[in-house]
Design a protein around this motif. Structure first.
Motif, mmCIF file in Angstrom:
data_model
loop_
_atom_site.group_PDB
_atom_site.id
_atom_site.type_symbol
_atom_site.label_atom_id
_atom_site.label_comp_id
_atom_site.label_asym_id
_atom_site.label_seq_id
_atom_site.Cartn_x
_atom_site.Cartn_y
_atom_site.Cartn_z
ATOM 1 N N LYS A 115 0.825 -1.200 0.000
ATOM 2 C CA LYS A 115 0.000 0.000 0.000
ATOM 3 C C LYS A 115 0.864 1.257 0.000
ATOM 4 C CE LYS A 115 -3.977 0.069 1.975
ATOM 5 N NZ LYS A 115 -5.146 0.115 2.890
ATOM 6 N N TYR A 116 1.979 1.211 0.723
ATOM 7 C CA TYR A 116 2.882 2.362 0.787
ATOM 8 C C TYR A 116 3.421 2.714 -0.593
ATOM 9 C CZ TYR A 116 6.909 5.187 2.343
ATOM 10 O OH TYR A 116 7.827 6.180 2.536
ATOM 11 N N GLU A 117 3.816 1.708 -1.355
ATOM 12 C CA GLU A 117 4.349 1.965 -2.692
ATOM 13 C C GLU A 117 3.286 2.594 -3.592
ATOM 14 O OE1 GLU A 117 7.493 1.763 -3.467
ATOM 15 O OE2 GLU A 117 7.878 1.071 -1.414
ATOM 16 N N ILE A 118 2.054 2.100 -3.491
ATOM 17 C CA ILE A 118 0.959 2.658 -4.297
ATOM 18 C C ILE A 118 0.681 4.097 -3.895
ATOM 19 C CG2 ILE A 118 -1.513 2.476 -4.794
ATOM 20 C CD1 ILE A 118 -1.188 -0.584 -4.457
ATOM 21 N N LEU A 119 0.616 4.353 -2.583
ATOM 22 C CA LEU A 119 0.335 5.710 -2.098
ATOM 23 C C LEU A 119 1.445 6.680 -2.477
ATOM 24 C CD1 LEU A 119 -1.071 4.850 1.443
ATOM 25 C CD2 LEU A 119 -2.363 5.770 -0.485
ATOM 26 N N LYS A 120 2.700 6.228 -2.417
ATOM 27 C CA LYS A 120 3.813 7.097 -2.810
ATOM 28 C C LYS A 120 3.695 7.506 -4.277
ATOM 29 C CE LYS A 120 7.485 4.788 -1.620
ATOM 30 N NZ LYS A 120 8.930 4.467 -1.446
ATOM 31 N N ASP A 121 3.394 6.534 -5.133
ATOM 32 C CA ASP A 121 3.259 6.835 -6.558
ATOM 33 C C ASP A 121 2.113 7.805 -6.803
ATOM 34 O OD1 ASP A 121 5.377 5.201 -7.172
ATOM 35 O OD2 ASP A 121 4.142 3.468 -7.732
ATOM 36 N N ARG A 122 1.004 7.582 -6.145
ATOM 37 C CA ARG A 122 -0.156 8.456 -6.353
ATOM 38 C C ARG A 122 0.105 9.854 -5.795
ATOM 39 N NH1 ARG A 122 -5.607 6.499 -4.404
ATOM 40 N NH2 ARG A 122 -6.229 8.143 -5.862
ATOM 41 N N GLU A 124 -2.317 12.539 -7.307
ATOM 42 C CA GLU A 124 -3.579 11.837 -7.525
ATOM 43 C C GLU A 124 -4.358 11.589 -6.233
ATOM 44 O OE1 GLU A 124 -1.949 9.246 -11.388
ATOM 45 O OE2 GLU A 124 -2.401 8.255 -9.474
ATOM 46 N N LEU A 125 -3.775 11.901 -5.093
ATOM 47 C CA LEU A 125 -4.437 11.664 -3.809
ATOM 48 C C LEU A 125 -5.204 12.907 -3.364
ATOM 49 C CD1 LEU A 125 -1.773 9.760 -1.643
ATOM 50 C CD2 LEU A 125 -3.970 8.877 -2.450
ATOM 51 N N CYS A 144 -6.659 10.881 1.833
ATOM 52 C CA CYS A 144 -5.558 10.834 2.800
ATOM 53 C C CYS A 144 -6.084 10.738 4.225
ATOM 54 C CB CYS A 144 -4.656 12.063 2.644
ATOM 55 S SG CYS A 144 -3.684 12.043 1.115
ATOM 56 N N PHE A 145 -7.178 11.455 4.509
ATOM 57 C CA PHE A 145 -7.800 11.353 5.834
ATOM 58 C C PHE A 145 -8.269 9.927 6.099
ATOM 59 C CE2 PHE A 145 -11.830 11.153 8.152
ATOM 60 C CZ PHE A 145 -11.419 11.609 9.395
ATOM 61 N N ILE A 146 -8.923 9.329 5.121
ATOM 62 C CA ILE A 146 -9.426 7.965 5.289
ATOM 63 C C ILE A 146 -8.267 6.991 5.470
ATOM 64 C CG2 ILE A 146 -10.647 6.079 4.137
ATOM 65 C CD1 ILE A 146 -12.386 8.272 2.770
ATOM 66 N N GLU A 147 -7.251 7.113 4.619
ATOM 67 C CA GLU A 147 -6.113 6.190 4.687
ATOM 68 C C GLU A 147 -5.345 6.349 6.000
ATOM 69 O OE1 GLU A 147 -5.291 3.773 2.830
ATOM 70 O OE2 GLU A 147 -6.365 4.067 0.954
ATOM 71 N N ARG A 148 -5.116 7.575 6.441
ATOM 72 C CA ARG A 148 -4.381 7.772 7.696
ATOM 73 C C ARG A 148 -5.172 7.213 8.873
ATOM 74 N NH1 ARG A 148 -2.004 13.304 10.710
ATOM 75 N NH2 ARG A 148 -2.645 12.637 12.780
ATOM 76 N N THR A 149 -6.467 7.482 8.900
ATOM 77 C CA THR A 149 -7.296 7.007 10.012
ATOM 78 C C THR A 149 -7.346 5.492 10.042
ATOM 79 O OG1 THR A 149 -8.633 9.029 9.815
ATOM 80 C CG2 THR A 149 -9.546 7.224 11.112
ATOM 81 N N GLU A 150 -7.501 4.857 8.871
ATOM 82 C CA GLU A 150 -7.523 3.394 8.824
ATOM 83 C C GLU A 150 -6.169 2.813 9.227
ATOM 84 O OE1 GLU A 150 -8.812 2.451 4.880
ATOM 85 O OE2 GLU A 150 -10.947 2.481 5.436
ATOM 86 N N LEU A 151 -5.085 3.470 8.825
ATOM 87 C CA LEU A 151 -3.743 3.022 9.200
ATOM 88 C C LEU A 151 -3.584 3.016 10.715
ATOM 89 C CD1 LEU A 151 -0.654 2.479 8.535
ATOM 90 C CD2 LEU A 151 -0.401 4.976 8.655
ATOM 91 N N VAL A 152 -3.941 4.126 11.356
ATOM 92 C CA VAL A 152 -3.803 4.224 12.812
ATOM 93 C C VAL A 152 -4.717 3.222 13.497
ATOM 94 C CG1 VAL A 152 -4.137 5.736 14.814
ATOM 95 C CG2 VAL A 152 -3.077 6.627 12.727
ATOM 96 N N HIS A 153 -5.924 3.080 12.977
ATOM 97 C CA HIS A 153 -6.882 2.143 13.571
ATOM 98 C C HIS A 153 -6.335 0.721 13.519
ATOM 99 C CE1 HIS A 153 -10.977 1.479 15.032
ATOM 100 N NE2 HIS A 153 -10.985 0.372 14.330
ATOM 101 N N LEU A 184 0.813 10.870 4.545
ATOM 102 C CA LEU A 184 -0.604 11.238 4.452
ATOM 103 C C LEU A 184 -0.996 12.412 5.337
ATOM 104 C CD1 LEU A 184 -2.002 7.598 4.734
ATOM 105 C CD2 LEU A 184 -1.833 8.935 2.616
ATOM 106 N N SER A 185 -0.160 12.784 6.276
ATOM 107 C CA SER A 185 -0.594 13.623 7.388
ATOM 108 C C SER A 185 -1.095 15.005 6.990
ATOM 109 C CB SER A 185 0.523 13.765 8.424
ATOM 110 O OG SER A 185 0.530 12.648 9.279
#
Length: 291
Positions: free
Chosen positions: A192-199, A204-205, A210-219, A256-257
């Motif tokens: 997922k990190y590689e995909i997010l870095k590219d986007r 493209e993000l 980013c809010f959804i991804e960061r919150t899900e990551l922490v959760h 994402l922050s």
């Protein structure tokens, strides 16, 4: 995600840095991104008030919610463990707790077991729990909160005569199982990190994503608080997968922050009767002063 757990994540990641109070409408919108309906959000909020975790107040026809002292303790304990330094050296002392709770208070007995497990204690024999971490103050607060002073003894020891430290660790915790769980996290989130870095590189993000991804990551990462006792480095296996998982967590979190915080700020509505003092830098990087 369960509504109560998600609420603690939202307060720990965002709301606490913006005065600690939020309009219910903002909270409902934030939670809707994770499949929580408005009725479920309102019901969970009411239960949090009834259980003593939330304070509620009304201004006009709007309701605002903040954490009680009890709620803050639960939230801050989790936040400090997610973002605190993990490579500390052991001071050489075991904190050992024994208890004998009468059968008529078995609900309290079950509660203290859950609380001890949450803080990182391991059961090394029936009714005897231990940890190498300096949690004396936290555990004494827990004992007094539950009124267990007459049933519990907490002491420290620099050695356990009958068993070496490795055997105590094996008795109380399954580090192999925890390591496997961390490996699963690494496998999923490395991709997922590689995909997010590219986007992110290609712009493209969106802030909302980013809010959804960061919150899900922490959760997801918070789940390890129920598994990992957060041992000093001296007691961990070599090449501990928890350290690699933490580095990956940090890298994704920081990627994402800033856009995640921008989205939160676009949804967050403060009360109209006071000025909110925010700490945006800490919201963006909660690792500050904890690394």
């Amino acid at each position: 995600m369960k509504p109560r757990s998600l609420m603690f994540t939202l307060y720990g990641e965002y709301i606490q840095h913006y005065g600690g109070e939020i309009w219910i409408g903002s909270l409902i919108k934030l939670m809707s991104h994770f499949g929580i309906s408005e009725s479920s959000s309102r019901g969970a909020t009411l239960r949090m008030v009834q259980q003593g975790y939330f304070n509620a107040r009304k201004i006009g026809n709007k309701s605002y919610y903040s954490l009680t002292n009890k709620g803050k303790r639960s939230m801050l304990d989790g936040v400090s463990r997610v973002y605190s330094v993990r490579s500390v050296k052991w001071d050489g002392y075991w904190r050992i707790l024994t208890y004998s709770v009468p059968e008529e208070k078995r609900e309290l007995r079950n509660q203290i077991r859950k609380d001890l497990s949450w803080t990182g204690f391991g059961m090394i024999s029936p009714s005897t729990w231990a940890t190498p971490n300096p949690l004396e103050k936290q555990v004494m607060e827990l004992i007094m909160e539950h009124g267990l002073e007459d049933y519990v003894i907490l002491f420290t020891s620099s050695s356990i005569v009958s068993h070496d430290n490795e055997e105590i660790v094996r008795r109380g915790w399954n580090l192999e199982e925890i390591g496997i769980a961390y490996e699963g996290f690494i496998e999923e989130y490395r991709k997922k990190y590689e995909i997010l870095k590219d986007r992110a590189w290609n712009n493209e993000l969106t802030d909302e994503e980013c809010f959804i991804e960061r919150t899900e990551l922490v959760h997801e990462y918070r789940k390890f608080l129920f598994l990992d006792p957060n041992f000093p480095v001296d007691l961990l296996p070599e090449n501990w997968s928890g350290a690699r998982a933490r580095e990956l967590f940090y890298n994704i979190h920081q990627l994402l922050s800033i856009p995640a915080i921008r989205y939160f700020e676009s949804v967050f509505e403060q009360a109209s009767d006071g000025e909110v003092v925010s700490d945006r830098n800490r919201a963006i990087n909660p690792f500050i002063n904890m690394m």
